[in-house]
Design an enzyme around this catalytic site. Structure first.
Site, short mmCIF file in Angstrom:
data_model
loop_
_atom_site.label_atom_id
_atom_site.label_comp_id
_atom_site.label_asym_id
_atom_site.label_seq_id
_atom_site.Cartn_x
_atom_site.Cartn_y
_atom_site.Cartn_z
N GLU A 25 0.83 -1.20 0.00
CA GLU A 25 0.00 0.00 0.00
C GLU A 25 0.87 1.27 0.00
OE1 GLU A 25 -4.32 -0.51 1.81
OE2 GLU A 25 -3.04 0.55 3.22
N LYS A 61 -14.34 0.84 -3.73
CA LYS A 61 -15.42 1.30 -2.82
C LYS A 61 -16.47 2.07 -3.61
CE LYS A 61 -12.41 1.87 1.20
NZ LYS A 61 -11.79 2.85 2.08
N HIS A 94 6.93 -27.02 -1.48
CA HIS A 94 6.25 -28.10 -2.19
C HIS A 94 5.11 -27.59 -3.05
CE1 HIS A 94 8.48 -31.21 0.10
NE2 HIS A 94 8.62 -30.17 0.92
O1 PA5 Z 1 -3.40 1.38 5.91
C1 PA5 Z 1 -4.52 1.85 5.78
O2 PA5 Z 1 -4.72 3.07 5.94
C2 PA5 Z 1 -5.72 0.99 5.45
O3 PA5 Z 1 -5.39 -0.33 5.27
C3 PA5 Z 1 -6.74 1.07 6.56
O4 PA5 Z 1 -6.15 0.63 7.75
C4 PA5 Z 1 -7.97 0.24 6.25
O5 PA5 Z 1 -8.49 0.61 5.02
C5 PA5 Z 1 -9.03 0.41 7.32
O6 PA5 Z 1 -9.37 1.75 7.46
P1 PA5 Z 1 -10.14 2.27 8.74
O7 PA5 Z 1 -9.26 2.05 9.91
O8 PA5 Z 1 -10.40 3.71 8.46
O9 PA5 Z 1 -11.41 1.47 8.85
#
Ligand code: PA5
Length: 447
Positions: free
Chosen positions: A289, A424, A310
């Site tokens: 990310e 989303k 494996h």
């Molecule tokens: O690293 C990030 O920002 C995301 O993976 C969030 O943690 C994830 O989308 C969850 O978001 P939130 O904590 O707002 O529900």
């Protein structure tokens, strides 16, 4: 006390020592940008000095809340997705007995997870299980509006209130969210839940050392002070003033970028202990990310060895040569199991008699590394002296720091995730969420 150790020498048949050393200046600049807050995404640097800024009152509050849940629950459901659950699960799994859920004499509640998927069967089965259990909920969402955890939380909150009554349920729910914004904050204020704040400056994937990770880890019975103390050690070791040659985060960032530039587009995180599976899931999110944007970024993959030798072993040994491996190795196992002698030796394994199982595992690790080097796969190694809170804390901070530096080397903002929004938008359009009328019309025309 020892520290975790990074070895990069097995990359040098593939990239030169000089090409890695050439990153020294850029790495120092990237590290300085983090510390001076002058780089991209500089409003999300709260994780950088988190270990050294956690105070006694905060840790005590987390521990006291964990004790309340531990004393009153057989099961605690951690509700969250992405950075709001992966760090806690990584640490809890790494430190737990592999057969934890089968233990009958428990010192801590079983920690289970929800809101990390929208699987109807998963949620149904969880709710069935909880019908006969005393359970509590730790609901974690920084934005407080993420669909998956919000959906799971509504289901579980309703169930808890039906089983325990509203007043008792209120004492068994903890919310970890933004200090003022989002639906979870509104709900928590209205219902009077105990809450912890996720600071604005700490993004989800960098939040494991905040209450997001620390509360569930404490509920599971692990020592969060040791975890923070390990992280603090790495905060010092990987600091701005540490010379390149002594800074493991700087070196890891440099070598993986040198490998990437040489055509190694995929990094596979390897472990030889199944308990570390979710450390890899956490790491995949952290780097994936943070770096995968603007058409760039190493693809973070992971395998559990020797299991996956494996299955994926063939590809790694012999497939397209675009990969390198980073192996997490644990120097000392926590327990000892010695292989027995057999009089008739029908399985032919007497050559292993008297050896520890870990010795066999270590030879598998060494043999695999040499085979993969022969097959054209550069190998990096991160050695943890032991699997415990302290060294996991070191490892977490090491990866976070390396990720920040590495993202800046790549020229991206390591602290945003604009790409996560695309699915989303489509999902809300398809579900006809109010406010998405135009998107609904447009998406339906595509079907
Ligand atoms: O690293 C990030 O920002 C995301 O993976 C969030 O943690 C994830 O989308 C969850 O978001 P939130 O904590 O707002 O529900």
């Amino acid at each position: 006390m020892e520290n975790i150790k990074l070895s990069i020498d097995k990359a040098f048949g593939f990239v030169s020592n000089e090409s890695v050393a050439a990153y020294e200046k850029q790495v120092a600049e990237s590290n300085a940008k983090l510390h001076q807050g002058t780089g991209l995404g500089n409003d999300f640097l709260g994780w950088l000095n988190l270990p050294s800024s956690i105070d006694e009152a905060h840790l005590s509050d987390i521990e006291a809340t964990a004790i309340t849940l531990r004393d009153n629950c057989e099961v605690v459901v951690v509700v969250g997705i992405g950075g709001s659950y992966l760090g806690a699960k990584a640490v809890i799994d790494a430190l737990s007995n592999s057969f934890d859920w089968l233990q009958t004499e428990r010192k801590a509640p079983v920690v289970v997870y929800a809101g990390q998927n929208i699987g109807e069967d998963y949620l149904y089965e969880l709710q069935q299980l909880l019908k006969t259990k005393k359970f509590g909920i730790v609901s974690i969402s920084k934005s407080g509006t993420t669909t998956e955890p919000a959906l799971a939380f509504r289901l579980l909150k309703t169930q808890l209130e039906q089983q325990q009554g509203k007043a008792a349920a209120q004492k068994l729910i903890v919310a970890i969210t933004d200090k003022s914004r989002g639906a979870l904050r509104t709900l928590a204020t209205q219902e009077g839940y105990k809450t912890f704040v996720i600071e604005d400056t700490i993004g989800g994937r960098f939040s494991v050392l905040s209450p997001v990770g620390l509360l569930p880890i404490a509920v599971a019975g692990f020592d969060v002070r040791q975890l923070v103390s390990g992280a603090l050690k790495m905060e010092q070791v990987c600091g701005q003033d540490t010379p390149f040659a002594e800074n493991p985060a700087a070196q890891y960032a440099a070598v993986r970028n040198a490998l990437y530039q040489s055509g190694k587009k995929i990094e596979i995180l390897v472990n030889y202990h199944p308990k570390l599976h979710f450390v890899s899931e956490w790491w995949k999110q952290l780097f994936g990310e943070s770096e995968g944007k603007d058409g760039k970024g190493i693809f973070p993959a992971a395998v559990d060895f020797t299991t996956d030798l494996h299955s994926m072993g063939q590809w790694i040994q012999d497939g397209e040569r675009t990969i390198f491996e980073t192996v997490i190795t644990v120097k000392e196992s926590n327990y000892t199991t010695v292989f027995p002698t057999s009089e008739d030796n029908l399985d032919g394994l007497n050559f292993l008699a008297g050896k520890r199982v870990d010795e066999v595992n270590k030879m598998a690790e060494l043999g695999t590394m040499l085979a993969h080097l022969d097959g054209g796969v550069p190998n990096l190694k991160i050695e943890l002296p032991k699997l415990n809170e302290y060294y996991l804390g070191q490892m977490i901070y090491f990866f976070e720091k390396a990720c920040g530096i590495s993202g800046y080397l790549l020229g991206v903002n390591p602290f945003d995730q604009p790409g996560v929004e695309a699915y989303k938008k489509n999902m809300f359009a398809l579900l006809e969420k109010p406010g998405f009328e135009a998107e609904t019309k447009a998406i339906k025309a595509r079907l």
